[in-house]
Design a protein around this motif. Structure first.
Motif, PDB file in Angstrom:
ATOM      1  N   TYR A   1      34.398  91.235 -36.038  1.00 39.07           N
ATOM      2  CA  TYR A   1      36.002  90.964 -34.991  1.00 39.07           C
ATOM      3  C   TYR A   1      35.860  89.778 -35.609  1.00 39.07           C
ATOM      4  O   TYR A   1      37.199  89.493 -36.371  1.00 39.07           O
ATOM      5  N   ILE A   2      35.386  88.891 -36.478  1.00 47.06           N
ATOM      6  CA  ILE A   2      35.134  87.860 -36.664  1.00 47.06           C
ATOM      7  C   ILE A   2      35.902  88.325 -38.319  1.00 47.06           C
ATOM      8  O   ILE A   2      36.704  87.335 -38.635  1.00 47.06           O
ATOM      9  N   LEU A   3      35.870  88.594 -38.769  1.00 46.00           N
ATOM     10  CA  LEU A   3      36.186  89.946 -40.187  1.00 46.00           C
ATOM     11  C   LEU A   3      37.733  89.889 -40.005  1.00 46.00           C
ATOM     12  O   LEU A   3      38.473  89.411 -41.254  1.00 46.00           O
ATOM     13  N   VAL A   4      38.177  90.561 -38.856  1.00 43.73           N
ATOM     14  CA  VAL A   4      39.318  90.907 -39.205  1.00 43.73           C
ATOM     15  C   VAL A   4      40.453  89.728 -38.341  1.00 43.73           C
ATOM     16  O   VAL A   4      41.308  89.147 -39.065  1.00 43.73           O
ATOM     17  N   VAL A   5      39.548  88.461 -38.300  1.00 42.79           N
ATOM     18  CA  VAL A   5      40.599  86.901 -37.171  1.00 42.79           C
ATOM     19  C   VAL A   5      40.303  86.364 -39.108  1.00 42.79           C
ATOM     20  O   VAL A   5      41.565  85.901 -39.041  1.00 42.79           O
ATOM     21  N   TYR A   6      39.926  86.305 -39.941  1.00 40.06           N
ATOM     22  CA  TYR A   6      39.589  85.887 -41.150  1.00 40.06           C
ATOM     23  C   TYR A   6      40.703  86.201 -41.844  1.00 40.06           C
ATOM     24  O   TYR A   6      41.137  85.219 -42.623  1.00 40.06           O
ATOM     25  N   VAL A   7      41.015  87.547 -41.966  1.00 39.24           N
ATOM     26  CA  VAL A   7      41.662  88.128 -42.662  1.00 39.24           C
ATOM     27  C   VAL A   7      42.788  87.968 -42.791  1.00 39.24           C
ATOM     28  O   VAL A   7      43.926  87.261 -43.263  1.00 39.24           O
ATOM     29  N   PHE A   8      43.617  88.195 -41.099  1.00 37.60           N
ATOM     30  CA  PHE A   8      44.377  87.592 -40.982  1.00 37.60           C
ATOM     31  C   PHE A   8      44.761  86.232 -40.660  1.00 37.60           C
ATOM     32  O   PHE A   8      46.107  86.242 -41.049  1.00 37.60           O
ATOM     33  N   SER A   9      43.379  85.496 -40.123  1.00 39.62           N
ATOM     34  CA  SER A   9      44.191  84.145 -40.578  1.00 39.62           C
ATOM     35  C   SER A   9      44.302  83.723 -41.908  1.00 39.62           C
ATOM     36  O   SER A   9      45.444  82.303 -42.433  1.00 39.62           O
ATOM     37  N   LEU A  10      44.142  84.003 -43.086  1.00 38.71           N
ATOM     38  CA  LEU A  10      44.309  83.864 -44.811  1.00 38.71           C
ATOM     39  C   LEU A  10      45.689  84.510 -44.233  1.00 38.71           C
ATOM     40  O   LEU A  10      46.586  82.989 -44.921  1.00 38.71           O
ATOM     41  N   VAL A  11      46.285  85.420 -44.317  1.00 35.09           N
ATOM     42  CA  VAL A  11      47.123  85.783 -43.903  1.00 35.09           C
ATOM     43  C   VAL A  11      48.668  84.668 -43.527  1.00 35.09           C
ATOM     44  O   VAL A  11      49.986  84.376 -43.701  1.00 35.09           O
ATOM     45  N   PHE A  12      48.186  84.457 -42.089  1.00 34.93           N
ATOM     46  CA  PHE A  12      49.320  83.957 -41.458  1.00 34.93           C
ATOM     47  C   PHE A  12      48.825  82.074 -42.127  1.00 34.93           C
ATOM     48  O   PHE A  12      50.211  81.503 -42.012  1.00 34.93           O
ATOM     49  N   ARG A  13      48.057  81.710 -42.995  1.00 36.46           N
ATOM     50  CA  ARG A  13      47.605  80.275 -43.549  1.00 36.46           C
ATOM     51  C   ARG A  13      48.748  80.279 -44.671  1.00 36.46           C
ATOM     52  O   ARG A  13      49.932  79.573 -44.182  1.00 36.46           O
ATOM     53  N   GLU A  14      48.568  81.475 -45.420  1.00 37.52           N
ATOM     54  CA  GLU A  14      49.391  81.196 -46.295  1.00 37.52           C
ATOM     55  C   GLU A  14      51.157  81.444 -46.162  1.00 37.52           C
ATOM     56  O   GLU A  14      51.653  81.194 -46.989  1.00 37.52           O
ATOM     57  N   LEU A  15      51.231  82.582 -44.749  1.00 44.50           N
ATOM     58  CA  LEU A  15      53.115  82.637 -44.616  1.00 44.50           C
ATOM     59  C   LEU A  15      53.233  81.706 -43.470  1.00 44.50           C
ATOM     60  O   LEU A  15      54.556  81.583 -43.792  1.00 44.50           O
ATOM     61  N   LEU A  16      52.399  81.534 -43.082  1.00 39.66           N
ATOM     62  CA  LEU A  16      53.131  80.613 -41.556  1.00 39.66           C
ATOM     63  C   LEU A  16      52.796  79.797 -42.105  1.00 39.66           C
ATOM     64  O   LEU A  16      53.451  78.085 -40.748  1.00 39.66           O
ATOM     65  N   GLY A  17      52.066  78.623 -42.898  1.00 43.24           N
ATOM     66  CA  GLY A  17      51.011  76.797 -42.680  1.00 43.24           C
ATOM     67  C   GLY A  17      52.039  76.502 -43.591  1.00 43.24           C
ATOM     68  O   GLY A  17      51.214  75.276 -44.089  1.00 43.24           O
ATOM     69  N   ARG A  18      53.117  76.598 -44.575  1.00 42.19           N
ATOM     70  CA  ARG A  18      53.596  75.686 -46.496  1.00 42.19           C
ATOM     71  C   ARG A  18      54.493  74.927 -45.599  1.00 42.19           C
ATOM     72  O   ARG A  18      55.611  74.254 -46.712  1.00 42.19           O
ATOM     73  N   HIS A  19      55.408  75.103 -44.725  1.00 38.74           N
ATOM     74  CA  HIS A  19      57.113  74.706 -44.322  1.00 38.74           C
ATOM     75  C   HIS A  19      56.321  74.124 -42.964  1.00 38.74           C
ATOM     76  O   HIS A  19      56.345  74.853 -41.804  1.00 38.74           O
ATOM     77  N   GLU A  20      57.383  72.874 -42.843  1.00 42.46           N
ATOM     78  CA  GLU A  20      57.328  71.941 -41.842  1.00 42.46           C
ATOM     79  C   GLU A  20      58.888  72.660 -40.817  1.00 42.46           C
ATOM     80  O   GLU A  20      59.486  72.113 -40.579  1.00 42.46           O
ATOM     81  N   TYR A  21      57.807  73.340 -39.817  1.00 40.63           N
ATOM     82  CA  TYR A  21      58.717  74.140 -38.588  1.00 40.63           C
ATOM     83  C   TYR A  21      57.483  73.359 -37.260  1.00 40.63           C
ATOM     84  O   TYR A  21      56.626  73.743 -37.520  1.00 40.63           O
ATOM     85  N   GLU A  22      58.557  72.912 -36.200  1.00 42.96           N
ATOM     86  CA  GLU A  22      57.582  72.759 -35.095  1.00 42.96           C
ATOM     87  C   GLU A  22      57.248  73.704 -34.378  1.00 42.96           C
ATOM     88  O   GLU A  22      57.524  75.004 -34.296  1.00 42.96           O
ATOM     89  N   ASN A  23      55.775  73.189 -33.702  1.00 41.39           N
ATOM     90  CA  ASN A  23      55.178  74.601 -33.193  1.00 41.39           C
ATOM     91  C   ASN A  23      54.771  76.096 -33.694  1.00 41.39           C
ATOM     92  O   ASN A  23      54.401  76.924 -33.411  1.00 41.39           O
TER      93      ASN A  23
END
Length: 400
Positions: free
Chosen positions: A142-164
């Motif tokens: 489970y941690i491995l799956v969460v880690y892989v998806f969190s890397l994808v979300f970090r790269e796609l959603l954590g670069r731009h300044e959008y509220e919330n």
């Protein structure tokens, strides 16, 4: 007493600290429990001796009980004779740890699990313990799956300044925590706005499809697979524990001798033909050769409460009991020796095994050459007497 003490621990945590009395009812009750358990340990020490108590077969549980009593004693002494010190300790952060030590006294609850009424509960606990290995590997997956998806979300959603959005994916640890929350359905911001609703508004629908795939893969796929494997391993561990207990029970010669003795005593007491008076231990040779009618055995094993309890302890199935006399009397002589009863009971215990079938097969194979030799001798005798073989096997009333 153990259950009452467990309930008392929970109640005293809420009330004893606020009483403020030097000899509050909670302190008196704690002292009563301490005296009760201390008396129990004292009796055990006097009965088994110091070495038997701490080095015997139950050394772990005895040592654990002694440790809990020592904790009770130290706590009671501090609260009674060092009142000011106890009050000063309450103001320190370490006081919470000192009070939490009282929770260890709930370990006494483990002792009551030895009762038969808690058998199903113990089986469940042993099954869960047996499945902990599988649960650990499931956690890694489970941690491995969460880690892989969190890397994808970090790269796609954590670069731009959008509220919330950005504040929940601006680092890998934060993205992992948000992904963990979303996998369990708590995917909202601190203000209660669904995070991926904001993702759809600011990034477009294709990004929400990634969330859909993640939720489907985790909730429908991963969680169900983990649940199925964990249940299977838990049941396997519970079955293995039950099988081990049954093997130990079947290997217990003392249990076998005691219960067979009870059964034979009831049979002999009900038999009108025997003249052996208790104690039966002084007439073992005579009992060994004693023969009992089949009707007596049927009556005892089906109606006598002591005999039925003995058969239950010996794991003799109820559906086999009505035919015990038939099983013990293979020659249909109408009477059964006590020795045959004891030997038959021993062989009836446990589940049917492949070795039973192999044993019968080998016995039949060993009998075949003997029967062939007898048949050959009979043929030779018939030829010598000039008697046809067919006439030898034809009943007299059917012969011409």
């Amino acid at each position: 007493v153990i259950c009452l003490n467990a309930i008392f621990i929970g109640l005293s945590m809420d009330h004893s600290a606020s009483s403020g009395e030097e000899w509050s009812p909670w302190l008196v009750a704690d002292a009563v429990f301490l005296v009760t358990f201390f008396s129990e340990v004292t009796v055990k020490l006097r009965w088994h001796g110091f070495r038997g108590f701490f080095c015997g077969s139950q050394w772990f549980s005895n040592s654990f009980d002694a440790t809990l009593i020592l904790i009770d004693l130290v706590q009671l002494i501090v609260e009674v004779f060092f009142v000011s010190t106890a009050r000063n300790l309450d103001a320190l952060p370490s006081a919470s740890l000192f009070r939490c030590v009282r929770v260890l006294k709930l370990g006494r609850m483990l002792r009551i699990l030895q009762a038969d009424v808690f058998k199903d509960l113990v089986d469940m606990l042993m099954g869960i313990i047996g499945g902990l290995g599988t649960l650990g590997w499931a956690l890694v997956l489970y941690i491995l799956v969460v880690y892989v998806f969190s890397l994808v979300f970090r790269e796609l959603l954590g670069r731009h300044e959008y509220e919330n959005i950005k504040e929940y994916f601006d680092s890998v640890p934060r993205a992992m925590f948000t992904t963990f929350r979303c996998s369990f359905g708590d995917c909202a911001s601190i203000t209660g706005i669904p995070i991926f609703e904001q993702v759809t508004v600011n990034y477009g629908a294709p990004y929400s499809m990634l969330y859909f795939l993640f939720m489907f893969a985790v909730t429908v796929g991963l969680f169900n697979v983990i649940s199925a494997i964990f249940v299977e391993s838990t049941m396997a561990a519970a079955n293995a524990t039950a099988a081990e207990k049954k093997r130990a029970r079947l290997a217990d010669e003392q249990l076998l001798f005691i219960q067979i003795t009870k059964l034979i005593e009831r049979i002999l007491e009900k038999s009108p033909s025997h003249h052996i008076t208790p104690p039966f231990s002084e007439a073992l040779d005579m009992i060994y050769q004693t023969e009992v009618d089949r009707d007596v055995i049927d009556e005892v094993v089906l109606t006598d409460k002591i005999a039925i309890q003995a058969l239950n302890e010996l794991d003799i199935l109820p559906q086999d009991r009505a035919r015990l006399s038939d099983i013990f009397d293979p020659d249909n002589g109408g009477t059964i020796q006590v020795a045959d009863i004891a030997a038959g009971i021993r062989r009836l215990r446990g589940d049917p095994r492949r070795s039973d079938i192999v044993c019968v097969d080998l016995m039949i194979r060993a009998m075949q050459p003997v029967l062939a030799e007898i048949m050959s001798d009979v043929k030779s005798m018939a030829i010598g007497m000039h008697v046809p073989m067919k006439a030898m096997w034809t009943p007299p009333e059917m012969q011409p």
